[in-house]
Design an enzyme around this catalytic site. Structure first.
Site, PDB file in Angstrom:
ATOM      1  N   LEU A  55     143.506  35.105 109.908  1.00 31.47           N
ATOM      2  CA  LEU A  55     144.320  35.620 111.003  1.00 31.47           C
ATOM      3  C   LEU A  55     143.625  36.695 111.825  1.00 31.47           C
ATOM      4  O   LEU A  55     144.074  37.010 112.929  1.00 31.47           O
ATOM      5  CB  LEU A  55     145.647  36.162 110.455  1.00 31.47           C
ATOM      6  CG  LEU A  55     146.487  35.158 109.647  1.00 31.47           C
ATOM      7  CD1 LEU A  55     147.804  35.786 109.240  1.00 31.47           C
ATOM      8  CD2 LEU A  55     146.716  33.877 110.432  1.00 31.47           C
ATOM      9  N   CYS A  95     130.326  32.759 107.965  1.00 23.88           N
ATOM     10  CA  CYS A  95     131.114  33.918 108.401  1.00 23.88           C
ATOM     11  C   CYS A  95     131.729  34.647 107.203  1.00 23.88           C
ATOM     12  O   CYS A  95     131.869  35.873 107.221  1.00 23.88           O
ATOM     13  CB  CYS A  95     132.205  33.467 109.370  1.00 23.88           C
ATOM     14  SG  CYS A  95     131.581  32.904 110.965  1.00 23.88           S
TER      15      CYS A  95
END
Length: 324
Positions: free
Chosen positions: A139, A256
């Protein structure tokens, strides 16, 4: 000559016989004229006119009827008004977007803005493929999801968000990865957008797009930097294997999750990927074929480098294209 033309029209003689007779009369006049230059000039002018007319008829025979643009209801005209007033896009460009079929591979950091902007732009049919589920760590950058979506398949949560934004688009979901065996699936689309986050996944999507002859908008991000290009060897641009034939060494290109990524970066690159998609679909502007854009968010720098296709590429080299 005038008499032959009039008689041919009234009596419906074949045109080739009429013009053959006119040519014979012209040759006879040319042979007996004291000054043949006038006849020569007249003959050249007539030949140019006839050649021009024949060329136009040939083009008319080869022309294909333009597919009828879908009717855009008034409610959608209001929705896309800012597109329609753009000179480079306009009504025809918006109609092309409505007809388009786009496959987005990956609904993560890059896929999130791509999906939202394609839906908002009115792309008619969007297929989203991803086998992951929403987690709280997503998120920070994957703005298509909300906290209530935790644990849901990403494709389902993304579909709901897209339809909430624009109910006039069609969204198909594939809760799985896309691989080299998906050539037929990719061939059903006009464009593929790759938002995956591993070299192997990008390699597989690239190979399938090359086999299907479908252009691929590809982006990648890491930490503060991103890259963007359009792989399209069918139009003489390189494919991914031309530039990156081998996987990076272990630890050289961390994911990432390992190296981190600043939240707005995928939004920037993903928005640029959506922009490239709109340009390609509408046939406007200059796409990033044969060029790679490199963005450095930490220092606010942006540059573009030229890239070339390799004739000996094992993926897109001679003989690797689907025929037809």
């Amino acid at each position: 000559m005038a008499a032959l033309l009039v008689a041919g029209r009234l009596l419906h003689w074949p045109a080739r016989y009429v013009w053959a007779g006119v040519a014979l009369v012209w040759l006879a006049a040319l042979s007996v004229a004291r000054d043949p230059r006038l006849w020569l000039v007249g003959g050249v002018v007539a030949a140019l006119v006839l050649a021009y007319g024949a060329g136009l008829r040939h083009l008319h025979r080869k022309a294909r009827p333009v597919a009828e643009s879908p009717t855009i209801p008034d409610a959608e005209i209001d929705r896309y008004a800012r597109h329609i007033v753009l000179r480079e896009l306009g009504g025809p460009g918006q109609a092309a977007l409505k007809r388009a079929r786009v496959l987005v591979v990956g609904a993560g950091g890059l896929g999130a803005p791509v999906l939202l902007y394609l839906a908002a732009a009115g792309v008619g049919r969007i297929t989203v493929a991803d086998d992951d589920r929403v987690s709280l760590s997503n998120l920070q950058r994957q703005v298509i999801f909300a906290a209530r979506d935790e644990g849901r398949p990403k494709v389902e949560a993304a579909r709901d968000a897209m339809l909430a934004l624009n109910p006039h688009v069609q969204v198909q979901t594939l809760d799985r990865r896309i691989g080299p065996e998906d050539t037929d699936l990719i061939a059903q689309h006009d464009l593929v957008i790759d938002g995956t986050d591993t070299f192997a996944a990008r390699q597989a999507v690239n190979a399938a797009c090359v086999a299907a002859g479908v252009p691929l908008v590809a982006g990648s991000i890491a930490q503060w930097e991103g890259q963007l290009t359009v792989w399209d060897p069918r139009r003489d641009a390189p494919c991914m294997a031309c530039i990156f034939p081998d996987a990076p060494a272990p630890g050289l290109a961390p994911s990432c999750a390992e190296a981190g990524v600043v939240g707005p970066l995928p939004g920037i690159l993903g928005s640029m990927m959506a922009l490239e998609a709109i340009k390609l679909i509408a046939g406007t502007g200059e796409a990033l074929r044969g060029r790679m854009m490199i963005f450095d968010g930490l220092y606010g720098e942006n540059r573009t480098v030229k890239i070339r296709r390799r004739v000996d590429c094992p993926v897109c080299g001679s003989g690797h294209f689907r025929q037809g």
